[in-house]
Design a protein around this motif. Structure first.
Motif, PDB file in Angstrom:
ATOM      1  N   SER A 176      38.279  41.104  50.633  1.00  0.00           N
ATOM      2  CA  SER A 176      39.545  41.487  51.236  1.00  0.00           C
ATOM      3  C   SER A 176      40.488  42.100  50.201  1.00  0.00           C
ATOM      4  O   SER A 176      41.187  43.081  50.483  1.00  0.00           O
ATOM      5  CB  SER A 176      40.204  40.268  51.892  1.00  0.00           C
ATOM      6  OG  SER A 176      41.411  40.615  52.522  1.00  0.00           O
ATOM      7  N   GLN A 177      40.491  41.545  48.992  1.00  0.00           N
ATOM      8  CA  GLN A 177      41.302  42.119  47.922  1.00  0.00           C
ATOM      9  C   GLN A 177      40.872  43.557  47.636  1.00  0.00           C
ATOM     10  O   GLN A 177      41.709  44.453  47.474  1.00  0.00           O
ATOM     11  CB  GLN A 177      41.172  41.275  46.647  1.00  0.00           C
ATOM     12  CG  GLN A 177      41.908  39.955  46.680  1.00  0.00           C
ATOM     13  CD  GLN A 177      43.409  40.115  46.458  1.00  0.00           C
ATOM     14  OE1 GLN A 177      43.878  41.167  46.065  1.00  0.00           O
ATOM     15  NE2 GLN A 177      44.154  39.062  46.719  1.00  0.00           N
ATOM     16  N   VAL A 178      39.571  43.781  47.578  1.00  0.00           N
ATOM     17  CA  VAL A 178      39.059  45.128  47.307  1.00  0.00           C
ATOM     18  C   VAL A 178      39.439  46.068  48.451  1.00  0.00           C
ATOM     19  O   VAL A 178      39.890  47.202  48.224  1.00  0.00           O
ATOM     20  CB  VAL A 178      37.527  45.113  47.127  1.00  0.00           C
ATOM     21  CG1 VAL A 178      36.984  46.540  46.989  1.00  0.00           C
ATOM     22  CG2 VAL A 178      37.143  44.288  45.902  1.00  0.00           C
ATOM     23  N   TRP A 179      39.272  45.617  49.706  1.00  0.00           N
ATOM     24  CA  TRP A 179      39.597  46.451  50.870  1.00  0.00           C
ATOM     25  C   TRP A 179      41.046  46.905  50.832  1.00  0.00           C
ATOM     26  O   TRP A 179      41.347  48.082  50.994  1.00  0.00           O
ATOM     27  CB  TRP A 179      39.303  45.677  52.149  1.00  0.00           C
ATOM     28  CG  TRP A 179      39.795  46.365  53.388  1.00  0.00           C
ATOM     29  CD1 TRP A 179      41.023  46.229  53.985  1.00  0.00           C
ATOM     30  CD2 TRP A 179      39.092  47.339  54.175  1.00  0.00           C
ATOM     31  NE1 TRP A 179      41.118  47.040  55.093  1.00  0.00           N
ATOM     32  CE2 TRP A 179      39.954  47.726  55.229  1.00  0.00           C
ATOM     33  CE3 TRP A 179      37.821  47.900  54.096  1.00  0.00           C
ATOM     34  CZ2 TRP A 179      39.579  48.653  56.198  1.00  0.00           C
ATOM     35  CZ3 TRP A 179      37.448  48.824  55.073  1.00  0.00           C
ATOM     36  CH2 TRP A 179      38.308  49.194  56.097  1.00  0.00           C
ATOM     37  N   HIS A 180      41.954  45.967  50.598  1.00  0.00           N
ATOM     38  CA  HIS A 180      43.371  46.309  50.610  1.00  0.00           C
ATOM     39  C   HIS A 180      43.757  47.167  49.406  1.00  0.00           C
ATOM     40  O   HIS A 180      44.619  48.054  49.512  1.00  0.00           O
ATOM     41  CB  HIS A 180      44.215  45.044  50.681  1.00  0.00           C
ATOM     42  CG  HIS A 180      44.171  44.369  52.016  1.00  0.00           C
ATOM     43  ND1 HIS A 180      44.757  44.906  53.141  1.00  0.00           N
ATOM     44  CD2 HIS A 180      43.568  43.227  52.421  1.00  0.00           C
ATOM     45  CE1 HIS A 180      44.539  44.114  54.178  1.00  0.00           C
ATOM     46  NE2 HIS A 180      43.828  43.083  53.765  1.00  0.00           N
TER      47      HIS A 180
END
Length: 254
Positions: A176-180
């Motif tokens: 999720s960190q990478v996606w955002h």
């Protein structure tokens, strides 16, 4: 990023025409993209990616499991694509793409070239490229525009996020960190580049123009459409205009 065997030199005007867009319509979409990135980035703090213990084989197996879980009715074609697509691990020279999917033509299977450093972002890159591979096989030789190809690849990433959310909280937090963080690139930097390019109709085509609109559409589709409807994108049954109509965006383009 998908690639075909032959590439021709085109311009911004050609790219707009291919997607049934014009500069005015494109700018209206980019305005919505700008609002999306502001909303998507609110409250997120970026942390160093680091290693999170996956090897390439495990990453690929999880990617296939994620796509099967996301589209259970299409398990057969997902399995077939996973088993027969050639996956080649390569070193990544400076500034080269992290991965690409080669469309070898109708009746064949794609080839995926990818690099792997054991970072959370590697899992989303693999999911992205597998999304391309599944779309190539599901569309059975039908022409799919570049933006719609990227929509399918981003849905592949969403399948990975959904799978992690259901089974591995730590992995989900990492992904999720990478996606955002990637939203800042796709919806921010690439959006700004496309916005500037709209002032120069004969500017040579740049594949990165596809990303901001595709990322935005993938996010909107995931929020509003059923999984069965999302699968029709992989089969090549909807154009950019068709998706905009389904999202009730078309009226603002009139």
């Amino acid at each position: 990023m998908p690639m075909t065997r032959r590439a021709e030199r085109h311009s911004l005007s050609d790219w707009l025409a291919l997607h049934e867009l014009d500069p005015v319509a494109c700018r209206r979409i980019l305005s919505a993209v700008a609002r999306e990135v502001a909303s998507a980035s609110a409250g997120h703090k970026w942390s160093a990616s680091g290693s999170y213990g996956l090897d390439p084989e495990t990453a690929w197996l999880r990617t296939a499991d994620a796509m099967r879980a996301f589209f259970p009715a299409q398990r057969s074609i997902i399995d077939d694509t996973f088993e027969k697509t050639v996956k080649t691990l390569v070193a990544r020279p400076n500034k080269s793409p992290r991965a690409l999917t080669l469309d070898n033509g109708p009746g064949t299977y794609p080839t995926i070239f990818y690099s792997f450093l054991g970072e959370p972002s590697d899992s989303l890159v693999i999911a992205h490229e597998f999304g391309h591979a599944v779309q190539i096989r599901a569309s059975r030789g039908k022409f799919v525009s570049p933006i719609m190809r990227e929509v399918c690849a981003f849905i592949g990433e969403m399948a990975q996020l959904s799978y992690a959310l259901c089974g591995d909280a730590r992995q989900y937090r990492c992904l999720s960190q990478v996606w955002h963080k990637d939203n800042q690139k796709y919806l921010g930097t690439h959006r700004d580049h496309l916005d500037s390019a709209l002032l120069q109709p004969e500017m040579p085509y740049n594949y990165f123009w596809n990303y901001p609109i595709a990322r935005y559409l993938a996010i909107q589709i995931s929020q509003r459409c059923s999984r069965d409807r999302m699968w029709t994108l992989f089969e090549g049954d909807l154009s950019v205009r068709g998706v905009l109509r389904e999202l009730a965006f078309e009226a603002s383009l009139a």
